[in-house]
Design a protein around this motif. Structure first.
Motif, PDB file in Angstrom:
ATOM      1  N   SER A  12     -56.380  24.286  -0.966  1.00 24.70           N
ATOM      2  CA  SER A  12     -55.116  23.350  -1.691  1.00 24.70           C
ATOM      3  C   SER A  12     -53.880  24.134  -1.361  1.00 24.70           C
ATOM      4  CB  SER A  12     -55.459  22.999  -2.889  1.00 24.70           C
ATOM      5  OG  SER A  12     -56.507  22.265  -3.102  1.00 24.70           O
ATOM      6  N   ARG A  14     -50.008  24.663  -1.782  1.00 18.73           N
ATOM      7  CA  ARG A  14     -49.091  24.169  -2.503  1.00 18.73           C
ATOM      8  C   ARG A  14     -47.804  24.797  -2.157  1.00 18.73           C
ATOM      9  NH1 ARG A  14     -53.711  24.961  -5.870  1.00 18.73           N
ATOM     10  NH2 ARG A  14     -54.562  22.822  -6.558  1.00 18.73           N
ATOM     11  N   PHE A  66     -44.983  18.169  -9.489  1.00 14.77           N
ATOM     12  CA  PHE A  66     -44.948  18.901  -8.298  1.00 14.77           C
ATOM     13  C   PHE A  66     -43.822  18.881  -7.329  1.00 14.77           C
ATOM     14  CE2 PHE A  66     -49.708  17.480  -9.522  1.00 14.77           C
ATOM     15  CZ  PHE A  66     -49.919  18.646  -9.893  1.00 14.77           C
ATOM     16  N   PHE A  73     -44.668  19.426  -3.590  1.00 14.85           N
ATOM     17  CA  PHE A  73     -44.821  20.871  -3.094  1.00 14.85           C
ATOM     18  C   PHE A  73     -44.027  21.311  -2.040  1.00 14.85           C
ATOM     19  CE2 PHE A  73     -49.428  19.732  -4.965  1.00 14.85           C
ATOM     20  CZ  PHE A  73     -49.128  20.633  -5.992  1.00 14.85           C
ATOM     21  N   CYS A 122     -52.882  19.575   0.633  1.00 16.68           N
ATOM     22  CA  CYS A 122     -53.124  19.147  -0.897  1.00 16.68           C
ATOM     23  C   CYS A 122     -53.700  18.042  -1.131  1.00 16.68           C
ATOM     24  CB  CYS A 122     -52.307  20.081  -1.810  1.00 16.68           C
ATOM     25  SG  CYS A 122     -52.770  20.252  -3.311  1.00 16.68           S
ATOM     26  N   VAL A 124     -53.515  15.295  -3.883  1.00 17.91           N
ATOM     27  CA  VAL A 124     -53.010  15.108  -5.043  1.00 17.91           C
ATOM     28  C   VAL A 124     -53.295  13.640  -5.675  1.00 17.91           C
ATOM     29  CG1 VAL A 124     -50.668  15.018  -6.398  1.00 17.91           C
ATOM     30  CG2 VAL A 124     -51.103  16.349  -4.172  1.00 17.91           C
TER      31      VAL A 124
END
Length: 178
Positions: A12, A14, A66, A73, A122, A124
């Motif tokens: 993942s 980020r 995020f 990200f 990632c 989400v």
């Protein structure tokens, strides 16, 4: 890269480099999702490719926890995966609708293709689906399920020992009676 190596390479991500994804790589990722298997071959998934500042900002608004640099990200691409529940296969015995499963398969296939191409991703799910619905003008019956952030990683995968410590043990994984 073998599939086993691919599954161990994926993590993942980020944090992303400020670098665009080449159109042919993005096309390959989208194609992996398009041809993903689905129950009864109904393909109830549709995606929104957020690759412009305006679209990335909409995704970031829905996933505001995020939000970074006008995206989720800071990713150069965010894919919003949506399920058309009425298009999905439904199991007769209990009415289970396959749309969430089918959409998850699509995201998984795109994520693994991206990893093979050297991209970080990632998955989400922590976002507000109602905000996503409003931001993208999704019609009734189109449910936002998950987002997939994608780009060139600016971080690194954790050491194998740390990754293994976060995994479920084989004994627990294979024991449905616990």
């Amino acid at each position: 890269m073998s599939f086993a190596d691919l599954t161990r390479a994926r993590y993942s991500c980020r944090s992303y480099e400020d670098r665009a994804i080449e159109p042919e790589k993005l096309a390959a990722v989208v194609e992996a999702g398009r041809i993903a298997p689905s129950a009864h071959n109904n393909h109830p998934t549709q995606i929104v490719i957020c690759d412009t500042p305006g679209l990335k900002e909409k995704a970031a608004h829905a996933a505001n926890r995020f939000a970074k640099d006008g995206s989720v990200f800071g990713a150069p691409v965010v894919i919003l995966a949506c399920a058309r529940t009425e298009d999905a296969w439904v199991r007769r015995n209990d009415g289970m609708n396959s749309s969430l499963i089918d959409t998850s398969i699509v995201v998984d296939e795109m994520m693994m293709q991206a990893t093979e191409l050297g991209l970080g991703t990632c998955w989400v799910c922590m976002f507000d689906p109602e905000i996503a619905r409003q931001e993208f003008g999704l019609p009734e019956g189109v449910e936002p399920v998950s987002m997939l952030t994608m780009g060139y990683p600016a971080d690194e995968i954790a050491e194998p020992e740390k990754r293994e410590a976060r995994c479920i043990s084989l004994e627990q994984f294979c024991d449905v009676t616990r």
